[in-house]
Design a protein around this motif. Sequence first.
Motif, short mmCIF file in Angstrom:
data_model
loop_
_atom_site.label_atom_id
_atom_site.label_comp_id
_atom_site.label_asym_id
_atom_site.label_seq_id
_atom_site.Cartn_x
_atom_site.Cartn_y
_atom_site.Cartn_z
N GLN A 20 41.91 44.23 36.30
CA GLN A 20 40.65 43.75 36.88
C GLN A 20 40.01 44.82 37.76
OE1 GLN A 20 39.28 40.91 35.80
NE2 GLN A 20 41.11 40.80 34.52
N LEU A 21 40.84 45.59 38.46
CA LEU A 21 40.31 46.61 39.37
C LEU A 21 39.63 47.75 38.61
CD1 LEU A 21 43.17 46.81 42.03
CD2 LEU A 21 40.86 45.89 42.35
N LYS A 22 39.97 47.94 37.35
CA LYS A 22 39.28 48.96 36.54
C LYS A 22 37.82 48.58 36.34
CE LYS A 22 43.43 50.39 34.02
NZ LYS A 22 44.13 50.39 32.70
N ARG A 23 37.52 47.29 36.45
CA ARG A 23 36.15 46.81 36.25
C ARG A 23 35.36 46.76 37.54
NH1 ARG A 23 39.30 42.67 33.13
NH2 ARG A 23 39.26 43.37 30.97
N GLY A 24 36.06 46.66 38.67
CA GLY A 24 35.36 46.56 39.94
C GLY A 24 36.26 45.96 41.00
N PRO A 25 35.73 45.79 42.22
CA PRO A 25 36.53 45.21 43.30
C PRO A 25 36.91 43.77 43.01
CG PRO A 25 34.22 45.39 43.95
CD PRO A 25 34.36 46.12 42.65
N VAL A 26 37.99 43.33 43.65
CA VAL A 26 38.51 41.98 43.42
C VAL A 26 38.55 41.21 44.75
CG1 VAL A 26 40.58 40.64 42.81
CG2 VAL A 26 39.84 42.55 41.37
N VAL A 27 38.04 40.00 44.70
CA VAL A 27 38.17 39.06 45.81
C VAL A 27 39.43 38.25 45.51
CG1 VAL A 27 37.10 37.16 47.09
CG2 VAL A 27 35.67 38.95 46.06
N LEU A 28 40.50 38.56 46.21
CA LEU A 28 41.80 37.97 45.94
C LEU A 28 42.09 36.90 47.00
CD1 LEU A 28 44.44 38.00 44.30
CD2 LEU A 28 45.23 39.86 45.78
N SER A 29 42.16 35.64 46.57
CA SER A 29 42.30 34.55 47.52
C SER A 29 43.52 33.70 47.19
CB SER A 29 41.04 33.68 47.51
OG SER A 29 41.01 32.80 48.62
#
Length: 219
Positions: free
Chosen positions: A64-73
Motif C-alpha cells: 500500500q505504501l508504494k501507492r501513497g501514505p497510509v492512514v493506519l488505525s
Amino acid sequence: MNLNTEIQQLLASFNVPEDVAVKIATATENLTREGIAPGIPVGERAPDFALSDSRGKEIRLSTQLKRGPVVLSFFRGAWCPVCNLQLAAFHRALPTIKRLGGTVVAIHPDAEQLLEDPPDGFFILSDPKQAVIRSYKLQYAVSPEIQKLYPGTFGVDVSTHNANGSWSLPVPGTFIVGKDGIVRRQHVRADFALRMEPADVIEALEALHHEQPDPSSQS
C-alpha cells in the motif's frame, strides 16, 4: 460537528452508572500512568504486516505504501460504538484522503470480518492473533475488575468477540505513515473516547503531499 464531539454526545446518551464510570476512568488513568501501550513513536519505521480483508485477500502495508501514505488505525471491534463512529468519520473523509494519495487501513482483533464490501481505498482487516497490534505497542489486557463490568453493564463479553478468545484489546491508535514507511504522526490514547480527528488526518496528509517534489523541477 467534529468526531470527538459526536463521541461525547453518544457516551452521554448511555447513562452509565456513576460507580461504573469511576471504575473505567480509574482503569484508564492506570493504563496511561503505567505506559503499557504507548504506540510506536513518530519517526520510527512502521512494522510491515500482511492481513486478510473480508474477501480473504492479503493486504500488505509495504504494498500500500508504494501507492501513497497510509492512514493506519487500530480499533477495538464492531461491538464498540465509539469505534464505529470513528470508522464512519474516516469513511466520510475518504474522498479527500484519496485525493491526497492516501488509503485507510483499519485493524481490529474481532473473530469475524467487518464490512463485506468496503469502499475502494478503505481496508478493514482482522488481526486474529493480535500480532500486528502488539508490534505497534498497542495491546493491553483488560483488568479483571473491568472484565466483570462489560457483560452486565454493556452486554459485551470481549473474549467471545476476539478471535484469540482473550480479554486483550488494542488501545485505539491512528498512525499516519509516509511512503517511506516512517510514522509521521500518531494519536494513541488510553482513553477509548479520544480519537484522531479526520481534520488532523487530512492536515497530516496535506503536509506529506507538499513534501513531494515537483516533477517539472527535476532535471
